[in-house]
Design a protein around this motif. Structure first.
Motif, PDB file in Angstrom:
ATOM      1  N   MET A  37      12.119  30.077  16.255  1.00  0.00           N
ATOM      2  CA  MET A  37      10.833  30.609  16.968  1.00  0.00           C
ATOM      3  C   MET A  37      11.072  32.325  17.889  1.00  0.00           C
ATOM      4  O   MET A  37      10.393  32.681  18.420  1.00  0.00           O
ATOM      5  CB  MET A  37      11.166  29.368  18.985  1.00  0.00           C
ATOM      6  N   TRP A  38      12.966  31.911  18.757  1.00  0.00           N
ATOM      7  CA  TRP A  38      12.816  33.674  18.832  1.00  0.00           C
ATOM      8  C   TRP A  38      13.143  35.125  18.588  1.00  0.00           C
ATOM      9  O   TRP A  38      13.372  35.850  18.353  1.00  0.00           O
ATOM     10  CB  TRP A  38      14.497  32.873  20.194  1.00  0.00           C
ATOM     11  N   GLN A  39      13.622  34.564  17.248  1.00  0.00           N
ATOM     12  CA  GLN A  39      13.001  35.554  16.134  1.00  0.00           C
ATOM     13  C   GLN A  39      11.815  36.203  16.014  1.00  0.00           C
ATOM     14  O   GLN A  39      11.442  37.425  16.270  1.00  0.00           O
ATOM     15  CB  GLN A  39      14.003  35.224  14.434  1.00  0.00           C
ATOM     16  N   GLU A  40      10.661  35.324  15.625  1.00  0.00           N
ATOM     17  CA  GLU A  40       9.528  35.818  15.835  1.00  0.00           C
ATOM     18  C   GLU A  40       8.611  35.998  16.979  1.00  0.00           C
ATOM     19  O   GLU A  40       8.632  37.041  17.045  1.00  0.00           O
ATOM     20  CB  GLU A  40       8.336  34.576  15.228  1.00  0.00           C
ATOM     21  N   ASN A  41       9.364  35.340  18.266  1.00  0.00           N
ATOM     22  CA  ASN A  41       8.852  35.727  19.274  1.00  0.00           C
ATOM     23  C   ASN A  41       8.798  37.149  20.016  1.00  0.00           C
ATOM     24  O   ASN A  41       8.430  37.773  20.651  1.00  0.00           O
ATOM     25  CB  ASN A  41       9.073  34.436  19.898  1.00  0.00           C
ATOM     26  N   SER A  42      10.597  37.300  19.531  1.00  0.00           N
ATOM     27  CA  SER A  42      11.367  38.594  19.951  1.00  0.00           C
ATOM     28  C   SER A  42      10.584  39.523  19.274  1.00  0.00           C
ATOM     29  O   SER A  42      10.991  40.762  19.485  1.00  0.00           O
ATOM     30  CB  SER A  42      12.542  38.160  21.295  1.00  0.00           C
TER      31      SER A  42
ATOM     32  N   ALA B 294      13.899  25.479  27.616  1.00  0.00           N
ATOM     33  CA  ALA B 294      13.926  25.995  25.765  1.00  0.00           C
ATOM     34  C   ALA B 294      13.248  24.222  25.351  1.00  0.00           C
ATOM     35  O   ALA B 294      12.464  24.751  24.432  1.00  0.00           O
ATOM     36  CB  ALA B 294      15.052  25.051  25.669  1.00  0.00           C
ATOM     37  N   ILE B 295      13.114  23.426  25.298  1.00  0.00           N
ATOM     38  CA  ILE B 295      12.924  22.181  25.084  1.00  0.00           C
ATOM     39  C   ILE B 295      10.873  22.170  25.149  1.00  0.00           C
ATOM     40  O   ILE B 295      10.175  22.099  24.671  1.00  0.00           O
ATOM     41  CB  ILE B 295      13.321  20.779  25.763  1.00  0.00           C
ATOM     42  N   ASP B 296      10.118  22.530  26.109  1.00  0.00           N
ATOM     43  CA  ASP B 296       9.288  23.105  26.690  1.00  0.00           C
ATOM     44  C   ASP B 296       8.415  23.872  25.205  1.00  0.00           C
ATOM     45  O   ASP B 296       8.066  23.637  24.616  1.00  0.00           O
ATOM     46  CB  ASP B 296       8.634  23.436  28.523  1.00  0.00           C
ATOM     47  N   ASP B 297       9.794  24.852  24.726  1.00  0.00           N
ATOM     48  CA  ASP B 297       9.259  25.873  24.547  1.00  0.00           C
ATOM     49  C   ASP B 297       9.031  25.978  22.757  1.00  0.00           C
ATOM     50  O   ASP B 297       8.107  25.896  21.629  1.00  0.00           O
ATOM     51  CB  ASP B 297      10.178  27.270  24.127  1.00  0.00           C
ATOM     52  N   LEU B 298       9.635  24.915  21.964  1.00  0.00           N
ATOM     53  CA  LEU B 298       9.961  23.945  21.370  1.00  0.00           C
ATOM     54  C   LEU B 298       8.794  23.781  20.627  1.00  0.00           C
ATOM     55  O   LEU B 298       8.096  23.556  19.852  1.00  0.00           O
ATOM     56  CB  LEU B 298      11.731  23.569  21.136  1.00  0.00           C
TER      57      LEU B 298
ATOM     58  N   ALA C 194      22.759  29.319   9.669  1.00  0.00           N
ATOM     59  CA  ALA C 194      23.148  30.978  10.022  1.00  0.00           C
ATOM     60  C   ALA C 194      22.543  31.584   8.735  1.00  0.00           C
ATOM     61  O   ALA C 194      21.563  32.504   8.616  1.00  0.00           O
ATOM     62  CB  ALA C 194      24.438  31.019  10.015  1.00  0.00           C
ATOM     63  N   ASN C 195      23.021  30.802   7.622  1.00  0.00           N
ATOM     64  CA  ASN C 195      22.059  31.398   5.856  1.00  0.00           C
ATOM     65  C   ASN C 195      20.656  31.469   6.247  1.00  0.00           C
ATOM     66  O   ASN C 195      20.169  32.958   5.572  1.00  0.00           O
ATOM     67  CB  ASN C 195      22.991  31.070   5.029  1.00  0.00           C
ATOM     68  N   ALA C 196      20.384  30.786   6.891  1.00  0.00           N
ATOM     69  CA  ALA C 196      18.731  30.555   6.792  1.00  0.00           C
ATOM     70  C   ALA C 196      17.712  31.515   7.287  1.00  0.00           C
ATOM     71  O   ALA C 196      16.752  31.858   7.140  1.00  0.00           O
ATOM     72  CB  ALA C 196      18.128  29.465   7.036  1.00  0.00           C
ATOM     73  N   ARG C 197      18.734  31.751   8.800  1.00  0.00           N
ATOM     74  CA  ARG C 197      18.322  32.612   9.481  1.00  0.00           C
ATOM     75  C   ARG C 197      18.271  33.905   9.750  1.00  0.00           C
ATOM     76  O   ARG C 197      18.333  34.920  10.771  1.00  0.00           O
ATOM     77  CB  ARG C 197      18.350  32.149  11.225  1.00  0.00           C
ATOM     78  N   GLY C 198      19.675  34.520   8.920  1.00  0.00           N
ATOM     79  CA  GLY C 198      20.517  35.658   8.584  1.00  0.00           C
ATOM     80  C   GLY C 198      21.331  36.331  10.070  1.00  0.00           C
ATOM     81  O   GLY C 198      21.038  37.182  10.085  1.00  0.00           O
TER      82      GLY C 198
ATOM     83  N   GLN D 148      20.544  17.496  15.096  1.00  0.00           N
ATOM     84  CA  GLN D 148      20.681  18.583  16.258  1.00  0.00           C
ATOM     85  C   GLN D 148      19.916  20.009  15.153  1.00  0.00           C
ATOM     86  O   GLN D 148      19.597  21.159  16.041  1.00  0.00           O
ATOM     87  CB  GLN D 148      20.828  18.662  17.103  1.00  0.00           C
ATOM     88  N   MET D 149      20.857  20.252  14.177  1.00  0.00           N
ATOM     89  CA  MET D 149      21.248  21.813  13.591  1.00  0.00           C
ATOM     90  C   MET D 149      19.441  22.014  13.267  1.00  0.00           C
ATOM     91  O   MET D 149      19.859  23.582  13.138  1.00  0.00           O
ATOM     92  CB  MET D 149      22.471  21.388  12.504  1.00  0.00           C
ATOM     93  N   ASP D 150      19.343  21.132  12.938  1.00  0.00           N
ATOM     94  CA  ASP D 150      17.399  21.385  12.342  1.00  0.00           C
ATOM     95  C   ASP D 150      16.682  21.865  13.212  1.00  0.00           C
ATOM     96  O   ASP D 150      15.724  23.078  13.499  1.00  0.00           O
ATOM     97  CB  ASP D 150      17.129  20.854  12.050  1.00  0.00           C
ATOM     98  N   VAL D 151      16.811  21.481  14.689  1.00  0.00           N
ATOM     99  CA  VAL D 151      16.642  22.234  16.185  1.00  0.00           C
ATOM    100  C   VAL D 151      17.374  23.495  16.313  1.00  0.00           C
ATOM    101  O   VAL D 151      16.277  24.525  16.921  1.00  0.00           O
ATOM    102  CB  VAL D 151      16.390  20.880  16.577  1.00  0.00           C
ATOM    103  N   VAL D 152      18.341  23.737  16.367  1.00  0.00           N
ATOM    104  CA  VAL D 152      18.948  24.521  16.365  1.00  0.00           C
ATOM    105  C   VAL D 152      18.446  26.131  16.033  1.00  0.00           C
ATOM    106  O   VAL D 152      18.078  27.171  16.350  1.00  0.00           O
ATOM    107  CB  VAL D 152      19.773  24.786  16.548  1.00  0.00           C
TER     108      VAL D 152
END
Length: 189
Positions: free
Chosen positions: A84-89, A49-53, A4-8, A74-78
């Motif tokens: 990904m969605w911060q950038e793509n959206s 979602a896996i395909d997008d990642l 959460a901190n890393a992604r704000g 798995q939290m690293d994948v989260v």
């Protein structure tokens, strides 16, 4: 907290989403209990979602490989998924409801809370019809309120107290209503 901190993004919202999506287990191997073709893990990674990642990061995740990860792995994948969605959206997902949208229906990031994310009869609807409170399709709010509670409406709508309503009707707590041209989330007192 690190993700959460890393992604704000809101730590509380992310924690609640993981709790909701993993059926309270916080288990990276958690399978969707309602749909055998559903997701896996902390945020219920689905095949799309896996395909997008994999496309975005050049990874080769599978449901099986995700289910064999530790919670920290798995939290690293989260974190990758949120990035990904911060950038793509082009949305920083600071509003908890936008973070919830990224998890359940990324195409709806930034949309109003009353936006239908799963129409009746679609696979997404059929796997969780219990979320559809008014039987018109699952809205972003109908997903977000059970997932993240009152954080879903933070900064989105004013509240409307049923007990003090000048219009008496059968409003459902947590639903979104329009009264005199203004949108509210119904709450009880």
């Amino acid at each position: 907290r690190e993700v959460a901190n890393a992604r704000g993004v809101s730590y509380e919202a992310l924690l609640r989403i993981i709790d909701f999506e993993s059926a309270g287990t916080f288990n990276p191997a958690q399978l969707n209990l309602r749909n055998a073709k559903g997701g896996v893990g902390l945020i219920q990674f689905t095949q799309p979602a896996i395909d997008d990642l994999n496309k975005e990061f050049g990874t080769s995740y599978t449901k099986d490989s995700l289910s064999r990860m530790s919670r920290n792995q798995q939290m690293d994948v989260v974190e990758q998924y949120i990035e990904m969605w911060q950038e793509n959206s082009k949305n920083n997902l600071l509003k908890p409801i936008d973070l919830a949208a990224a998890i359940i229906s990324p195409a709806k990031i930034g949309q109003p809370a009353d936006t239908i994310i799963y129409a009746i009869g679609t696979p997404g609807y059929e796997s969780q019809p219990y979320l559809d409170k008014n039987k018109n399709g699952i809205t972003l709010a109908e997903y977000a309120i059970p997932a993240i509670g009152q954080l879903a409406i933070q900064g989105t709508y004013d509240t409307f107290d049923v007990a003090r309503a000048k219009y008496k009707t059968d409003y459902q707590i947590g639903s979104i209503v329009e009264i005199d041209g203004k949108t509210y989330v119904v709450r009880g007192s």
